[in-house]
Design a protein around this motif. Structure first.
Motif, mmCIF file in Angstrom:
data_model
loop_
_atom_site.group_PDB
_atom_site.id
_atom_site.type_symbol
_atom_site.label_atom_id
_atom_site.label_comp_id
_atom_site.label_asym_id
_atom_site.label_seq_id
_atom_site.Cartn_x
_atom_site.Cartn_y
_atom_site.Cartn_z
ATOM 1 N N UNK B 113 0.706 -1.062 0.141
ATOM 2 C CA UNK B 113 -0.085 -0.183 -0.143
ATOM 3 C C UNK B 113 0.865 1.326 0.062
ATOM 4 N N UNK B 114 2.071 1.169 0.864
ATOM 5 C CA UNK B 114 2.494 2.366 0.903
ATOM 6 C C UNK B 114 3.460 2.717 -0.282
ATOM 7 N N UNK B 115 3.952 1.947 -1.125
ATOM 8 C CA UNK B 115 4.887 2.069 -2.106
ATOM 9 C C UNK B 115 3.993 1.778 -3.358
ATOM 10 N N UNK B 116 2.783 1.263 -3.340
ATOM 11 C CA UNK B 116 2.030 0.937 -4.541
ATOM 12 C C UNK B 116 2.904 0.097 -5.545
ATOM 13 N N UNK B 117 3.400 -1.052 -5.017
ATOM 14 C CA UNK B 117 4.146 -1.927 -5.706
ATOM 15 C C UNK B 117 3.642 -3.332 -5.321
ATOM 16 N N UNK B 118 3.944 -4.457 -6.285
ATOM 17 C CA UNK B 118 3.342 -5.821 -5.771
ATOM 18 C C UNK B 118 4.558 -6.603 -5.274
ATOM 19 N N UNK B 119 5.708 -6.341 -5.534
ATOM 20 C CA UNK B 119 6.898 -7.304 -5.313
ATOM 21 C C UNK B 119 7.999 -6.613 -4.810
ATOM 22 N N UNK B 146 11.314 -8.088 2.967
ATOM 23 C CA UNK B 146 10.098 -8.612 2.349
ATOM 24 C C UNK B 146 10.654 -9.779 1.606
ATOM 25 N N UNK B 147 11.867 -9.785 0.940
ATOM 26 C CA UNK B 147 12.267 -11.314 0.109
ATOM 27 C C UNK B 147 12.318 -12.294 1.340
#
Lengths: 145, 174
Positions: B113-119, B146-147
Motif C-alpha cells: 500500500x505504502x509504495x504502490x508495488x506488488x513485489x 520482504x524477500x
C-alpha cells in the motif's frame, strides 16, 4: 541492513554453531524470533574482553544472504559501553573498496578499509572475523577511543 | 595416520574440533562441491572431509551428485525444510505460528500500500532515480526484509497445515 538475496536457515544453523563455541560469546539467538529468523544476534561477555568492558553486554549481529552463488553479509559488533561499533560487510555500499570492507564507526574517529578473505565458506569466514575482532580489532580500537 | 593438517591448533581445539568445523561448514554447501574443495576451505585432509561429508549424507543433511567422475556434495534442501517445519511444529504453539504468519502478511500488505508495488523487485526498481539517501536505504532494507518474509511464509504455513497431525505423531508413548 538491506542486503540483497535470500536467507538460508540451514546456513544460519552452521553459523550459530560457530558462535556458540566461541569463548567470549555467552548466548546466541535468532532475531526478531525463531519463527521469522531474519538474523543472528550473539551476546558477548563484557568481562572476558581484552580490555574488559561493561556493564552492558556488547552484541554481534550476523546477517547472511545469497544471490545466486554470491554471498552478501554483515557481521557487526556494537559496544555501547565503549561507544563504538564496527563490522565486516560484503554489500554494495562501498564499491570503491571492493567486495568486502571493514568499517569502524565512532562519533569522532571512524574508518573504512578493504578486506580480503581467503575462504568462501561462511562458517570459516566467521571464524576468521571472530579471531580478528576479539584478538586484534577490539584491543586496538579501544585504545584509540 | 593423522597428518599435521588434521591436528587442531591450540586455540580452536578448546572450542571446536576439525570434525565439528567440517560439519558446520558442510551446512553452507548450497552449491555442489567436492570433498577436496571443502577440505581446502577448512584446512583438513580430503580424506577427513570425505569422512564427515559421507556421515552427513547418511544423516540426510547432505545429498550427492556425480559430475565428471567426481562426487559433489550439497545441502539436501528438501530435508532441511522438513526439519525446519518439524521444529516449528514442536517448539511453538499453533497460536504463535498463526499470529506470526498474520503479522508477516500484514507487513507485506502495508508495504504494498505504502509504495504502490506488488513485489520486492518492484520496490528495488523504484530506488532508481531517487536522490534522498535515507529513503534509498529504507527501501533497500524493506526489500530485503520482504524477500525474506516471502521465503518464511510458506514454511510457517506448511507447519500450520499439518499441525494437528504432527502433534499426534510427536506425542510420547505413555
Amino acid at each position: 541492513m538491506g542486503l540483497p538475496g535470500t536467507i538460508d536457515s540451514s546456513v544460519y544453523e552452521g553459523l550459530k554453531d560457530v558462535l556458540q563455541r566461541y569463548p567470549v560469546i555467552t548466548a546466541v539467538a535468532y532475531e526478531p524470533d525463531r519463527i521469522v529468523k531474519q538474523f543472528l544476534r550473539a551476546r558477548v561477555d563484557p568481562s572476558r574482553l581484552v580490555p574488559p568492558s561493561g556493564p552492558e553486554p556488547p552484541t554481534l549481529d550476523i546477517e547472511w544472504r545469497f544471490l545466486e552463488n554470491e554471498s552478501y553479509y554483515r557481521i557487526h559488533y556494537a559496544d555501547s559501553n565503549a561507544g563504538f561499533n564496527c563490522g565486516w560487510h560484503r554489500d554494495d555500499d562501498h564499491p570503491e573498496l571492493g567486495p568486502v570492507h571493514f568499517q569502524f564507526d565512532h562519533p569522532v574517529t571512524g574508518e573504512r578499509e578493504p578486506v580480503h578473505f581467503e575462504q568462501c565458506v561462511p562458517t570459516e569466514i566467521l571464524w576468521t572475523v571472530l579471531d580478528r575482532l576479539f584478538e586484534e580489532r577490539i584491543p586496538s580500537l579501544t585504545s584509540t577511543v | 595416520m593423522t597428518s599435521d593438517r588434521d591436528r587442531d591448533d591450540g586455540r580452536t581445539q578448546a572450542s571446536m574440533t576439525r570434525g565439528e568445523r567440517v560439519r558446520a561448514a558442510a551446512r553452507t554447501l548450497r552449491t555442489p562441491r567436492t570433498a577436496s574443495w571443502l577440505a581446502t576451505e577448512t584446512d583438513v585432509s580430503a580424506k577427513t572431509a570425505k569422512k564427515y561429508l559421507d556421515q552427513l549424507v547418511e544423516d540426510n543433511v547432505l545429498r550427492t551428485t556425480e559430475q565428471g567422475g567426481q562426487t559433489l556434495y550439497c545441502v539436501d534442501q528438501l530435508m532441511a525444510t522438513y526439519r525446519e517445519v518439524a521444529s516449528l511444529q514442536r517448539d511453538h504453539h499453533r497460536e504463535e505460528l498463526t499470529d506470526s504468519l498474520e503479522s508477516m502478511r500484514a507487513r507485506i500488505t502495508d508495504w504494498k500500500d505504502e509504495y504502490d508495488v506488488e513485489t520486492p523487485g518492484e520496490l528495488r526498481a523504484s530506488i532508481a532515480g531517487l536522490e534522498d539517501r535515507a529513503e534509498v536505504e529504507r527501501r533497500r532494507d524493506i526489500a530485503g526484509e520482504w524477500e525474506h518474509l516471502d521465503d518464511r511464509i510458506p514454511v510457517v504455513r506448511a507447519a500450520l497445515n499439518e499441525y494437528e497431525w504432527a502433534t499426534k505423531r510427536d506425542a510420547l508413548p505413555a
